[in-house]
Enzyme design. Structure first.
Site, PDB file in Angstrom:
ATOM      1  CG  ASP A  92      -3.523   3.661  -3.172  1.00 22.61           C
ATOM      2  OD1 ASP A  92      -4.499   2.909  -3.576  1.00 22.61           O
ATOM      3  OD2 ASP A  92      -3.416   4.547  -2.356  1.00 22.61           O
ATOM      4  CD  GLU A  93      -5.319  -1.163  -1.512  1.00 24.76           C
ATOM      5  OE1 GLU A  93      -5.816  -1.961  -1.192  1.00 24.76           O
ATOM      6  OE2 GLU A  93      -5.558   0.018  -0.731  1.00 24.76           O
ATOM      7  CG  ASP A 118      -2.090   0.881   1.267  1.00 28.22           C
ATOM      8  OD1 ASP A 118      -2.233   1.396   0.193  1.00 28.22           O
ATOM      9  OD2 ASP A 118      -2.692   0.865   2.052  1.00 28.22           O
TER      10      ASP A 118
END
Length: 409
Positions: free
Chosen positions: A139-140, A14
């Site tokens: 974003d992860e 993350d």
DNA sequence: TCTGGGGTCCTAGGACCC
DNA sequence: TCTGGGGTCCTAGGACCC
């Protein structure tokens, strides 16, 4: 050890305060300050736009940055730097509320193109290590560590290397959790934020997972948290102590069983390295609530524009769709949807607009409207459609004939 | 001074077909 | 004439996630 007996190791990675951290790369003078990302580009952002065009972002003086206290309008925060989070500001919080908590915070508009660029950079770094990566948004990601990590450190060394590689490639930090499955890895990645690594084993569940509030489970949201609280269940441990049958009685077959499994850290989902989109949509919240009659012309223009944007998205990405839907949110925040399935697949703005117009005729329009959206589903790759047309004899359409009257807007 | 925009998945009823 | 059940599609809404 036989490979089928090998313990599976899944990582969840993350990026830390992703949008805000990307902005800090462009405006290093803001490091350490409360910065909030949210909203669209406004007049107040002229200095930023000008500096971007001239390549002088780093020369902007602190006092020339827009502040959240000067923001007028609605919306929510997308991300905040850790300095801003100290004031209680958080993702999805209303901008006006954040302005009360931290009026001096600098406010920057979202720039998805830039974030996507950094998203590609960090994901490329991971793919250099292993193809076993599943994207979960910008974003992860989940990564299957089973074949690339030593059995003795649970994945720690690989996680360290990933953090270093990503930092070198992007200047950004991330947090990584490594666990026997996705569910636990996702929770573990929260344990040591920012820039942390957390390793979880099956034996750790009672000690590290059970004391946490139920809400920490990915898949338990505010509604379920509330319902559980009313049943006297606050922690994951308390959830784990419940009989599965009892949970099924109260939450239904599928979700009840899942709640039980999740509370015990059970999760068999594998890494999905690719996926096809199910739907695409465009929606917008107006600066002020609009009325179907008084603001009819404006609503019509906005709707046409949304349909054009959606058609453009479809064509750019190479998809066609068959089910067209609309979404309306009224003042007071109550929403409704209507959709219709066409005879043929389309990516054409006029067709989408026409079918969307038919849907709009089926909704009540007395109350003021705050949001209007258009969506397309039943997607197919555009390059597959010619083939599909040739090979598949279409089913007889079961939908009722619709009066070809003019659309409302 | 409430509450963005883009998604996924699930449920449930009714239509329709076999 | 009455009475099925399974399967799939369509539509609407809801919960959740990033």
């Amino acid at each position: 050890m036989h490979s089928s007996l090998k313990q599976s190791r899944i990582a969840h990675l993350d990026m830390d305060a992703f949008y805000a951290s990307v902005e800090l790369l462009r405006y290093p003078q803001l490091k350490g300050l409360p910065v909030i990302i949210g909203g669209r580009v406004r007049r107040e952002d002229d200095a930023l736009v000008k500096a971007a065009a001239e390549g002088t972002r780093q020369q902007i003086a602190l006092e020339d940055f827009p502040r959240i206290r000067d923001y007028r309008g609605r919306g929510v925060i997308t991300t905040a730097t850790y300095a801003a989070r100290q004031f209680g500001v958080n993702s999805a919080m209303g901008i006006m509320k954040a302005a009360l908590l931290c009026p001096q915070a600098i406010m920057l508009p979202v720039d998805f193109d830039e974030y996507r660029k950094y998203s590609r950079l960090f994901k490329t770094k991971i793919l250099e290590l292993t193809p076993q990566m599943e994207s979960r948004g910008i974003d992860e990601v989940y990564i299957d560590f089973s074949d690339i990590s030593d059995t003795d450190d649970g994945g720690f060394t690989v996680a360290q290397k990933l953090q270093a590689d990503i930092l070198a490639a992007t200047g950004l930090t991330c947090s990584i959790g490594v666990a026997p499955n996705k569910l636990l890895a996702k929770m573990a990645s929260e344990f040591n934020k920012p820039n942390g690594i957390s390793i979880i084993y099956a034996d750790d569940i009672a000690e590290k997972i059970w004391p946490l509030p139920c809400r920490k489970i990915n898949g338990i949201g505010p509604r379920t948290e509330n319902k559980l609280r009313e049943l006297g269940i606050n922690t994951i441990g308390e959830l784990a102590a419940c009989d599965a049958a009892w949970l099924i009685d109260r939450f239904g077959n599928s979700y009840g069983q899942w709640l039980s499994d999740a509370s015990h850290g059970r999760d068999e989902r594998s890494i999905q390295t690719s996926s096809e989109p199910v739907s695409m949509s465009r929606e917008t919240t107006f600066a002020r609530d609009l009325h179907a009659k008084h603001d009819r012309a404006e609503l019509g223009e906005i709707f046409t524009r949304l349909c054009e944007q959606l058609a453009n998205d479809l064509q750019r990405k190479g998809y066609v769709g068959k089910t067209i839907g609309i979404k309306i949110r009224y003042e007071g925040f109550k929403s409704l949807t209507r959709d219709i399935t066409a005879e043929n697949y389309t990516a054409d703005a006029k067709t989408i607009r026409q079918l969307g117009g038919q849907c709009l005729k089926r909704v009540p329009l007395e109350k003021r409207i705050r949001l209007l959206g258009v969506k397309i589903s039943s997607l197919l790759r555009a390059d597959a459609i010619a083939q599909a047309d040739a090979e598949i004899v279409p089913r007889k359409s079961r939908q009722k004939m619709i009066n070809p009257t003019l659309p409302l807007f």
